[in-house]
Design a protein around this motif. Structure first.
Motif, PDB file in Angstrom:
ATOM      1  N   VAL A  56      -5.822  19.692  34.606  1.00  0.00           N
ATOM      2  CA  VAL A  56      -5.898  20.351  32.656  1.00  0.00           C
ATOM      3  C   VAL A  56      -6.676  18.965  32.326  1.00  0.00           C
ATOM      4  O   VAL A  56      -7.113  17.813  32.821  1.00  0.00           O
ATOM      5  CB  VAL A  56      -4.222  19.101  32.739  1.00  0.00           C
ATOM      6  N   CYS A  67      -8.401  17.439  29.754  1.00  0.00           N
ATOM      7  CA  CYS A  67      -7.495  16.441  28.638  1.00  0.00           C
ATOM      8  C   CYS A  67      -8.742  16.993  26.744  1.00  0.00           C
ATOM      9  O   CYS A  67      -8.587  16.532  26.694  1.00  0.00           O
ATOM     10  CB  CYS A  67      -7.633  14.999  28.825  1.00  0.00           C
ATOM     11  N   ARG A 116      -7.083  16.499  23.526  1.00  0.00           N
ATOM     12  CA  ARG A 116      -6.071  16.943  23.307  1.00  0.00           C
ATOM     13  C   ARG A 116      -5.365  15.929  24.593  1.00  0.00           C
ATOM     14  O   ARG A 116      -5.508  15.299  25.159  1.00  0.00           O
ATOM     15  CB  ARG A 116      -6.815  17.878  24.456  1.00  0.00           C
ATOM     16  N   ARG A 117      -3.769  15.825  24.167  1.00  0.00           N
ATOM     17  CA  ARG A 117      -3.040  14.863  24.392  1.00  0.00           C
ATOM     18  C   ARG A 117      -2.059  16.107  25.586  1.00  0.00           C
ATOM     19  O   ARG A 117      -1.377  17.501  24.692  1.00  0.00           O
ATOM     20  CB  ARG A 117      -2.248  14.444  24.125  1.00  0.00           C
ATOM     21  N   LYS A 118      -1.883  15.445  26.743  1.00  0.00           N
ATOM     22  CA  LYS A 118      -0.675  16.109  27.392  1.00  0.00           C
ATOM     23  C   LYS A 118       0.276  16.051  27.860  1.00  0.00           C
ATOM     24  O   LYS A 118       1.180  15.774  29.137  1.00  0.00           O
ATOM     25  CB  LYS A 118      -0.861  16.474  28.670  1.00  0.00           C
ATOM     26  N   GLU A 119       1.396  15.400  26.483  1.00  0.00           N
ATOM     27  CA  GLU A 119       2.146  14.180  27.204  1.00  0.00           C
ATOM     28  C   GLU A 119       4.047  14.849  27.212  1.00  0.00           C
ATOM     29  O   GLU A 119       4.600  15.131  28.185  1.00  0.00           O
ATOM     30  CB  GLU A 119       2.949  12.841  26.081  1.00  0.00           C
ATOM     31  N   PHE A 176      -5.220  15.700  35.811  1.00  0.00           N
ATOM     32  CA  PHE A 176      -5.895  15.835  35.414  1.00  0.00           C
ATOM     33  C   PHE A 176      -7.656  14.905  35.493  1.00  0.00           C
ATOM     34  O   PHE A 176      -7.461  13.786  35.739  1.00  0.00           O
ATOM     35  CB  PHE A 176      -5.076  13.836  34.597  1.00  0.00           C
ATOM     36  N   PHE A 192     -10.806  14.324  32.996  1.00  0.00           N
ATOM     37  CA  PHE A 192     -11.921  13.224  31.784  1.00  0.00           C
ATOM     38  C   PHE A 192     -13.071  13.849  31.944  1.00  0.00           C
ATOM     39  O   PHE A 192     -13.344  13.953  33.061  1.00  0.00           O
ATOM     40  CB  PHE A 192     -11.450  11.927  31.675  1.00  0.00           C
ATOM     41  N   THR A 211     -15.679   9.859  28.518  1.00  0.00           N
ATOM     42  CA  THR A 211     -14.382   9.202  28.687  1.00  0.00           C
ATOM     43  C   THR A 211     -14.690   7.531  28.657  1.00  0.00           C
ATOM     44  O   THR A 211     -14.620   6.887  29.058  1.00  0.00           O
ATOM     45  CB  THR A 211     -13.188   9.839  29.575  1.00  0.00           C
ATOM     46  N   ARG A 215      -5.869   8.171  30.818  1.00  0.00           N
ATOM     47  CA  ARG A 215      -4.399   7.941  31.028  1.00  0.00           C
ATOM     48  C   ARG A 215      -3.750   7.661  32.728  1.00  0.00           C
ATOM     49  O   ARG A 215      -4.927   7.469  33.271  1.00  0.00           O
ATOM     50  CB  ARG A 215      -3.299   9.283  31.244  1.00  0.00           C
ATOM     51  N   GLY A 227     -10.666  20.693  25.579  1.00  0.00           N
ATOM     52  CA  GLY A 227     -10.228  20.733  27.093  1.00  0.00           C
ATOM     53  C   GLY A 227      -9.819  22.303  27.361  1.00  0.00           C
ATOM     54  O   GLY A 227      -9.583  23.062  26.680  1.00  0.00           O
TER      55      GLY A 227
END
Length: 555
Positions: free
Chosen positions: A457, A459, A463-466, A484, A486, A490, A496, A524
C-alpha cells in the motif's frame, strides 16, 4: 491423515516443488526411479531470477556458500590447435548489482551439488527423504484423489508394487516422462539430426581453472572446457566436444580416445588427465507439451519441455514451473481456491516456455551451425537472466493502472524499458525503515513471502486506506500480508501507527520502492505481489483489491 502430493522425479524441478509445497504446509512424498542419485555437471548455470526465488525459499545462503559455487567471469576462445594467444576473450557476466536487482549475475554450480543442497534442506527442515528405487508405473484419476501404483526395487533386487492414494500427482520425471505419456499430453517439436556432442567431467592437472575455454568452432571441431570451481587446487573440469571432424563414437569408446582427441583439438600435450568421472552423448531435442496438466495431474521441468542447453534456460525454467505451480496447488489443496486457479498454471507457463524455446533454439543455431564461427552463440543479455519473464495477459492479472494490453506480449522481455505492469517480476527496494514494532532497516525482498500474497500500500501524501485492512481481513487467515509504504518525506506524525491488520509499516527512505514500482509519491497506489514474487495486481483502491482476490479465492 490427508493424502500427500506425490512428486515423481527428484531432479531440481521435483525438489523445488517439494520444498515450496512444504513451506506452504502441504504434505509431500517424492520418489525417484533410479537407485542412486545422479552425478555430473549437467545444467550448471543458475540465472539471477532463480537466485531471487531461492532467497524467498530461504536456501540462497546454502547455495552461495557451497564450495563448488562459483562465478566464471572470463571466456577464452582459442584456435584449434591452440596458438600463442586466445583468438578472443570475453567477460561472461560481471555486471554491478542494482537496487532493484541485488542478484545480477549468473552463478555456476553442478547439478549434483545443486540437488544435494535441496535434499539436505528438505531433510533438515521437514525430515523428508527422496524414495530411491521407486518408479511410478500407473495412475488413475478420481474427483478428489489419484490412485498411484509404485514399483519398488529392494536390496535383493526383488520388486514390490505399492498402491497408494494421493491428493495430486506431479510428473517431474524427465523427457521420457511416464506421467506425461499416460496423461496423453502431446510433446511436439523436433530432434535435429545434424548435431551430436560428447559430454562429461574429468580431472585435468596443469590447466588454469580461473576461466572457461573454447577451442575451435563447430564448423570443424569444437571443445568447450569449464572448471567445476575457481577454488585453488580443484582440477575437475566439465567438457563437451563435437563438430564434423569429431568422431563421437570413437571418442566415447574409451578414456584414452577422449584424451587423444582432446590433445588433437587443443594442441596441448602438457596436461595430465585423471579420472573420467562421468560421460554421455547428447543430441538436441526441442519439444514442449500442449498442456501442463489435466485434472489432478501435472507436469513440470523436462517432463514438460526439453530444448538446447544454450543460454542456460532449462533447469531455471523448470524451477519456475514448480514455483508457479506450488502456491496455486497449495491454496487448492487447502480448499481455499477453486480448480480455476490451478488451471492458470498451464495458461501462464505455456507462452513463457514457447518464448524460451524460441530463444534457446536461436542460440543453438548460432552455436552449433557449421556456418557460425567465433562467440556469436555465447552472447548473453537481459532476457537470458529471466528478469523479463512475465505473465502479462494472464487471467489472474488485474491492471487498473494501464488497462487492457493493446500490443502483443513478449513473455521474456518485460521491464527492460522501465515499465511495470501486472504480470511482471516484482523488483526489490532496499533502504526501507520500519516504523512498526521492529525499528530496523529492511528490503522488499526480505518481506516477500512464498506462502502468502503481499499487498504493498503506497500511502502517498494524500491517500488513505482506512477500509483496506477490513477488506483484507475477510480473506483466509495467513494468506495475505499488508505493507504500508510511506514516502521518504512523510512527517513522523503522519505515519500511521501499527494496527492489528498491518504486518509492516515502512518509510521509503531512499525512494527506491516508489521509483521501482513507478508510483507517484503524492497519489500513491496499491501493488499486489503474488507468493511467487510476480505482480498480480496494480489497483487503485479497496474494490480493486477485492476484485483481484476474488479471482484467487473465488469470493
Amino acid at each position: 491423515m490427508t493424502a500427500p502430493v506425490l512428486i515423481a522425479g527428484a531432479g531440481l524441478s521435483g525438489l523445488v516443488l517439494a520444498l515450496s509445497l512444504l513451506r506452504n504446509g502441504v504434505p509431500v512424498r517424492i520418489i525417484e526411479k533410479e537407485s542412486k542419485f545422479a552425478i555430473g555437471q549437467r545444467g550448471p548455470g543458475i540465472q539471477p531470477r532463480t537466485l531471487e526465488l531461492y532467497k524467498f525459499l530461504g536456501v540462497l545462503p546454502e547455495l552461495l556458500s557451497h564450495e563448488e559455487c562459483s562465478r566464471l567471469l572470463v571466456l577464452e576462445h582459442w584456435a584449434s590447435p591452440q596458438g600463442q594467444e586466445p583468438v578472443a576473450t570475453k567477460q561472461i557476466m560481471d555486471e554491478d548489482t542494482t537496487p532493484d536487482r541485488p542478484c545480477n549475475n549468473i552463478v555456476m554450480l553442478g547439478q549434483s551439488a545443486h540437488e544435494g543442497i535441496l535434499r539436505s534442506v528438505l531433510k533438515r527442515d521437514y525430515g523428508l527423504d527422496v524414495e530411491l528405487g521407486s518408479e511410478l508405473r500407473s495412475f488413475e484419476q478420481h474427483d478428489d484423489h489419484v490412485v498411484v501404483r509404485i514399483a519398488k526395487i529392494g536390496i535383493d533386487n526383488t520388486e514390490t508394487v505399492e498402491e497408494a492414494k494421493v491428493s495430486y500427482l506431479v510428473g517431474c520425471d524427465g523427457a521420457r516422462s511416464a506421467v506425461r505419456r499416460q496423461l496423453g499430453l502431446t510433446f511436439l517439436g523436433e530432434s535435429p539430426p545434424s548435431v551430436s556432442l560428447f559430454i562429461g567431467d574429468i580431472h585435468i592437472k596443469g590447466l588454469d581453472n580461473s576461466r572457461m575455454r573454447i577451442w575451435g568452432d563447430y564448423s570443424r571441431r569444437n571443445l568447450v572446457v569449464r572448471p567445476f570451481t575457481t577454488n585453488q587446487g580443484d582440477d575437475r573440469f566439465n567438457f563437451f566436444m563435437g563438430g564434423p571432424e569429431i568422431d563421437i563414437t570413437r571418442v566415447s569408446s574409451s578414456r584414452d580416445e577422449l584424451i587423444k582427441t582432446f590433445q588433437e583439438v587443443t594442441g596441448r600435450n602438457d596436461l595430465e588427465f585423471g579420472e573420467l568421472l562421468w560421460q554421455s552423448q547428447w543430441r538436441p531435442n526441442i519439444r514442449m507439451v500442449n498442456e501442463f496438466g489435466r485434472g489432478r495431474v501435472f507436469v513440470a521441468g523436462d517432463s514438460a519441455h526439453v530444448h538446447s542447453p544454450t543460454g542456460g534456460q532449462g533447469l531455471n525454467s523448470g524451477i519456475q514451473d514448480s514455483i508457479n505451480l506450488a502456491w496455486k496447488l497449495s491454496l487448492t489443496f487447502k480448499n481455499l481456491a477453486s480448480n480455476s486457479l490451478i488451471e492458470t498454471y498451464s495458461q501462464e507457463r505455456l507462452p513463457v516456455i514457447a518464448a524460451m524455446l524460441e530463444k534457446t533454439t536461436e542460440l543453438y543455431h548460432k552455436t552449433f551451425s557449421p556456418t557460425q564461427k567465433g562467440l556469436a552463440g555465447w552472447q548473453r543479455g537481459y532476457e537470458l537472466k529471466q528478469f523479463g519473464v512475465n505473465y502479462r495477459g494472464s487471467p489472474l492479472t488485474l491492471d487498473e493502472k494501464h488497462g487492457e494490453l493493446e500490443e502483443p506480449v513478449d513473455h521474456y522481455r518485460a521491464g527492460e524499458d522501465g515499465t511495470v505492469r501486472a504480470g511482471d517480476r516484482a523488483p526489490d527496494a532496499p533502504g526501507l525503515v520500519r516504523k512498526d514494532s521492529v525499528a530496523t532497516e529492511t528490503t522488499l525482498f526480505d518481506i516477500f513471502n512464498p506462502t502468502r500474497h503481499t499487498v504493498l500500500v503506497f500511502c502517498g501524501a494524500t491517500r488513505r486506506k482506512e477500509n483496506l485492512i477490513e477488506a483484507i481481513a475477510e480473506f483466509p487467515a495467513g494468506t495475505v500480508q499488508t505493507v504500508f509504504v510511506f514516502p521518504r518525506a512523510t512527517p513522523e506524525e503522519n505515519i500511521r501507527k501499527p494496527g492489528s491488520g498491518v504486518d509492516y509499516i515502512v518509510v521509503d527512505r531512499d525512494g527506491y520502492a516508489y521509483k521501482h514500482y513507478v508510483v507517484d509519491e503524492t497519489d500513491g497506489g496499491i501493488v499486489i505481489v503474488r507468493p511467487d514474487s510476480w505482480i498480480g495486481g496494480l489497483v487503485s483502491g479497496v474494490e480493486g483489491v477485492k476484485k483481484y482476490f476474488g479471482q484467487i479465492f473465488g469470493v
